[in-house]
Design a protein around this motif. Structure first.
Motif, PDB file in Angstrom:
ATOM      1  N   PHE A 126     -25.095 -45.374  24.645  1.00 23.86           N
ATOM      2  CA  PHE A 126     -25.648 -46.596  24.198  1.00 23.86           C
ATOM      3  C   PHE A 126     -24.440 -47.297  23.848  1.00 23.86           C
ATOM      4  O   PHE A 126     -24.027 -48.525  23.877  1.00 23.86           O
ATOM      5  CB  PHE A 126     -26.639 -46.503  23.260  1.00 23.86           C
ATOM      6  N   ALA A 127     -23.442 -46.787  22.894  1.00 21.51           N
ATOM      7  CA  ALA A 127     -22.269 -47.348  22.456  1.00 21.51           C
ATOM      8  C   ALA A 127     -21.241 -47.899  23.378  1.00 21.51           C
ATOM      9  O   ALA A 127     -20.744 -48.698  23.689  1.00 21.51           O
ATOM     10  CB  ALA A 127     -21.568 -46.491  21.490  1.00 21.51           C
ATOM     11  N   THR A 128     -21.142 -46.761  24.536  1.00 22.75           N
ATOM     12  CA  THR A 128     -20.412 -47.380  25.819  1.00 22.75           C
ATOM     13  C   THR A 128     -20.810 -48.457  26.636  1.00 22.75           C
ATOM     14  O   THR A 128     -20.136 -49.337  26.747  1.00 22.75           O
ATOM     15  CB  THR A 128     -20.131 -46.027  26.447  1.00 22.75           C
ATOM     16  N   VAL A 129     -21.968 -48.334  26.824  1.00 21.57           N
ATOM     17  CA  VAL A 129     -22.761 -49.630  27.393  1.00 21.57           C
ATOM     18  C   VAL A 129     -22.650 -50.606  26.789  1.00 21.57           C
ATOM     19  O   VAL A 129     -22.251 -51.852  27.243  1.00 21.57           O
ATOM     20  CB  VAL A 129     -24.092 -49.182  28.031  1.00 21.57           C
ATOM     21  N   ILE A 130     -22.984 -50.640  25.335  1.00 22.25           N
ATOM     22  CA  ILE A 130     -22.722 -52.033  24.524  1.00 22.25           C
ATOM     23  C   ILE A 130     -21.437 -52.307  24.484  1.00 22.25           C
ATOM     24  O   ILE A 130     -21.144 -53.708  24.710  1.00 22.25           O
ATOM     25  CB  ILE A 130     -23.390 -51.454  22.988  1.00 22.25           C
ATOM     26  N   ILE A 131     -20.288 -51.656  24.518  1.00 20.82           N
ATOM     27  CA  ILE A 131     -18.933 -52.259  24.534  1.00 20.82           C
ATOM     28  C   ILE A 131     -18.519 -52.647  25.886  1.00 20.82           C
ATOM     29  O   ILE A 131     -18.050 -53.793  26.038  1.00 20.82           O
ATOM     30  CB  ILE A 131     -18.075 -50.733  24.362  1.00 20.82           C
ATOM     31  N   THR A 132     -19.196 -52.063  26.764  1.00 19.42           N
ATOM     32  CA  THR A 132     -18.886 -52.726  28.136  1.00 19.42           C
ATOM     33  C   THR A 132     -19.746 -53.718  28.501  1.00 19.42           C
ATOM     34  O   THR A 132     -19.054 -54.722  29.142  1.00 19.42           O
ATOM     35  CB  THR A 132     -19.502 -51.512  29.452  1.00 19.42           C
ATOM     36  N   CYS A 133     -20.725 -54.174  27.933  1.00 21.62           N
ATOM     37  CA  CYS A 133     -21.335 -55.531  27.822  1.00 21.62           C
ATOM     38  C   CYS A 133     -20.737 -56.649  26.958  1.00 21.62           C
ATOM     39  O   CYS A 133     -20.913 -57.622  27.336  1.00 21.62           O
ATOM     40  CB  CYS A 133     -23.077 -55.202  27.598  1.00 21.62           C
ATOM     41  N   THR A 134     -20.430 -56.253  25.894  1.00 14.56           N
ATOM     42  CA  THR A 134     -20.071 -57.199  24.866  1.00 14.56           C
ATOM     43  C   THR A 134     -18.645 -57.733  24.894  1.00 14.56           C
ATOM     44  O   THR A 134     -18.162 -58.704  24.699  1.00 14.56           O
ATOM     45  CB  THR A 134     -20.367 -56.825  23.394  1.00 14.56           C
ATOM     46  N   THR A 135     -17.645 -56.711  25.443  1.00 17.89           N
ATOM     47  CA  THR A 135     -16.435 -56.955  25.567  1.00 17.89           C
ATOM     48  C   THR A 135     -16.147 -58.140  26.311  1.00 17.89           C
ATOM     49  O   THR A 135     -15.410 -59.086  26.358  1.00 17.89           O
ATOM     50  CB  THR A 135     -15.374 -55.907  26.153  1.00 17.89           C
ATOM     51  N   PRO A 136     -16.710 -58.391  27.545  1.00 18.46           N
ATOM     52  CA  PRO A 136     -16.512 -59.686  28.323  1.00 18.46           C
ATOM     53  C   PRO A 136     -16.879 -60.921  27.714  1.00 18.46           C
ATOM     54  O   PRO A 136     -16.102 -61.913  27.986  1.00 18.46           O
ATOM     55  CB  PRO A 136     -17.638 -59.533  29.589  1.00 18.46           C
ATOM     56  N   TRP A 137     -17.826 -60.820  26.867  1.00 22.03           N
ATOM     57  CA  TRP A 137     -18.043 -62.113  26.048  1.00 22.03           C
ATOM     58  C   TRP A 137     -16.883 -62.311  25.284  1.00 22.03           C
ATOM     59  O   TRP A 137     -16.794 -63.702  24.807  1.00 22.03           O
ATOM     60  CB  TRP A 137     -19.323 -61.970  24.979  1.00 22.03           C
TER      61      TRP A 137
END
Length: 214
Positions: free
Chosen positions: A64-75
């Protein structure tokens, strides 16, 4: 020691919960800070119990942490590029429209959404998830293209930068959102600023002709 760990955890959790509730109420203006914090808290408790009793907690948190980082870093990339193209200029008063439950102003864009930034974010986030490769936890549909290497994060970063700058060129933002020095590496459009309406709408921001301060 257990009491010290408990107090420290509560302090950290309270700070994180308050910040998340504050951000959530900004994204969904119809919710007050208290309502947003209660909702986020309830969801968090649900996720904790689900992870503890229904799933492999450690593995689930890691994925979950990896996916969250992948999704929030583009923002973050979109926000930094927005700051850079605006040469660091923002109108502090106009940024408070959402907090005041108002509508309009130089940052209203399309019904309160800057679709250029939002589109660049979700497309790049989705692309990054597709390339994510966490063996035994989560592997995206395109996760095997790099011989087992997880390239989801760098792909999402590059995609966000390229897509956002491209959208700024193809679909210029209003001239009023940029400072007196104008935009950097972005085109602008001369369109009127929509008037600010809602609670306490008296003032300079309610004037559609108010584009930039002198």
């Amino acid at each position: 020691m257990c009491l010290l760990a408990l107090i420290g955890g509560m302090a950290t959790g309270t700070t994180a919960l308050y910040g998340t509730g504050l951000d959530f109420s900004s994204v969904f203006p119809r919710l007050s800070r208290v309502q947003a914090t209660l909702l986020v808290g309830a969801l968090s408790i649900g996720f904790v119990f689900a992870g503890r009793f229904g799933l492999d907690l450690v593995r689930s948190i890691s994925a979950f942490a990896t996916v969250i980082i992948t999704c929030t870093t583009p923002w973050m990339v979109v926000m930094m590029l927005g700051y850079w193209t605006r040469r660091g200029w923002y109108d502090p008063e106009a940024l408070q429209v959402f907090n005041r439950r108002q509508r309009g102003g130089r940052y209203w864009f399309a019904h309160g959404w800057n679709w250029r930034g939002v589109t660049a974010w979700w497309v790049s986030a989705l692309t990054g998830v597709l390339f994510t490769n966490l063996p035994g936890q989560f592997v995206g549909p395109l996760g095997g293209l790099a011989n087992g290497v997880d390239i989801g994060l760098p792909v999402s970063l590059v995609a966000a930068a390229v897509l956002f700058l491209t959208l700024l060129r193809l679909f210029p933002e209003p001239r009023a959102v940029y400072g007196p020095e104008g935009a950097r590496l972005a085109r602008t459009a001369d369109v009127p600023v929509p008037p600010v309406t809602g609670p306490g709408d008296e003032g300079a921001l309610s004037d559609p002709s108010a584009t930039l301060p002198a």
